[in-house]
Motif scaffolding. Sequence first.
Motif, PDB file in Angstrom:
ATOM      1  N   TRP A 108       0.824  -1.206   0.000  1.00 15.16           N
ATOM      2  CA  TRP A 108       0.000   0.000   0.000  1.00 15.16           C
ATOM      3  C   TRP A 108       0.856   1.253   0.000  1.00 15.16           C
TER       4      TRP A 108
ATOM      5  N   SER B  33      -1.420   6.564   3.156  1.00 17.74           N
ATOM      6  CA  SER B  33      -2.833   6.789   3.409  1.00 17.74           C
ATOM      7  C   SER B  33      -3.077   8.269   3.684  1.00 17.74           C
TER       8      SER B  33
ATOM      9  N   ALA C  83      -7.964   6.972   2.978  1.00 15.19           N
ATOM     10  CA  ALA C  83      -7.891   6.118   1.791  1.00 15.19           C
ATOM     11  C   ALA C  83      -6.432   5.900   1.405  1.00 15.19           C
TER      12      ALA C  83
ATOM     13  N   GLN D 211      -8.323   1.197  -0.845  1.00 10.48           N
ATOM     14  CA  GLN D 211      -8.928   0.756   0.407  1.00 10.48           C
ATOM     15  C   GLN D 211      -9.275   1.970   1.261  1.00 10.48           C
ATOM     16  N   TYR D 212     -10.317   1.819   2.083  1.00 10.64           N
ATOM     17  CA  TYR D 212     -10.804   2.905   2.924  1.00 10.64           C
ATOM     18  C   TYR D 212     -10.860   2.444   4.374  1.00 10.64           C
ATOM     19  N   GLY D 213     -10.591   3.374   5.283  1.00 10.99           N
ATOM     20  CA  GLY D 213     -10.652   3.058   6.697  1.00 10.99           C
ATOM     21  C   GLY D 213     -11.228   4.213   7.499  1.00 10.99           C
TER      22      GLY D 213
ATOM     23  N   CYS E 223      -4.354   8.964   9.623  1.00 11.56           N
ATOM     24  CA  CYS E 223      -4.438   7.984   8.532  1.00 11.56           C
ATOM     25  C   CYS E 223      -3.195   7.099   8.486  1.00 11.56           C
TER      26      CYS E 223
ATOM     27  N   TYR F  71      -8.829  -1.448   7.271  1.00  5.97           N
ATOM     28  CA  TYR F  71      -9.270  -0.938   5.972  1.00  5.97           C
ATOM     29  C   TYR F  71     -10.192  -1.943   5.303  1.00  5.97           C
TER      30      TYR F  71
END
Length: 264
Positions: free
Chosen positions: A65, A68, A77, A111-113, A125, A131
Motif C-alpha cells: 500500500w 494513506s 484512503a 482501500q478505505y478506513g 491515517c 481498511y
Amino acid sequence: MMELLFAMALAVQRPERTLQLAEVKQADPMVLAPKMLPPETSEQITGGWVRRYWAPGQMYQALFWEKSLPERDGICARRVHLVSAGNPTAPGNPDNPETVLTVSDLGSGVQYGPSYPEPATEARCAELTGYIGASQGQVDNQLAALDRLTETMRLAAGTADLPFALECDPQESATACNDPRRALAELPLDKLLRVQPSRPLPPRNASTPPGPRLFVQTDAPKNWNAAEVEFDTSGPGARSWIVTLTGDERVETVRLRSAMIIRH
C-alpha cells in the motif's frame, strides 16, 4: 478471501518476472516491493504484507500500500497493489529455497478506513490498520455504512438512551453479550474486514402474495437501507464480530453477532 478486501482493476501484463522462493518466503514487504512492482510504483510504497496461501505448489500473495491520506471527514484512503508469486508444480513440503516463482500482477485498487474516534488527518491515517476494499459501484454506499457504524459507536460510548434498538447474539459464547452497549462502543475497527450494503425485503404479511419475492429493476433510486460489517478475529475466544445495521433515514436497529469463523 481477497475478494473481500477490494475490487481489483486488472493490470496491464508486463514481461514474465521470476523470484526464488527464498526471496519471497517471510520477506520484508518493503524489501520485496522493488522486486515485484514497477519502479514508479515501488517508490510510493509505505507498507504491506506477504502471505502464503494454501494451494498446490508454492503460492504467495503480497499486498502493498501507498501512503494513506484523508479522503473525507472521518475516512482515510490508500492505494493498494496485489501481486502473486507462485509455482503450482513445486513441492509444497519440504521447501527448496531455490524454487523459481513466477510473479504476476493481480491488480490495483483503493482501500478505505474509518478514522473514528479522531478526525481524518495525515497523522491519523498513517496509523490506521483497519481498511476495507470498496466494490465497484458501491463505494458511496459502503462509506455511508461506515459513517453509520461509527455514529452508533459514538452514541453507545455516551450515556444517553440509544435512539436505536440494540440486539446481540452470542452464538454459544458465554460472555460476548454480557454488555452489548459496551461491545458496540468498543468494536475493533483495527480488525475491520468487510462492509456489505444490502436492501432487505420487507417482512411478509397477510397482504404479501405467496411465492418468491424479487426486486424489480426500476428507475427509482436504490435505497440501500442495511449493511453488514464484518471484523477479523479479536478479543478472547478467537471470535469475530458481525454487525448488521438497518434503517432508512437513520439507523433503527443494530444487531451484534459473535461468530466463530475459520478463515483460510
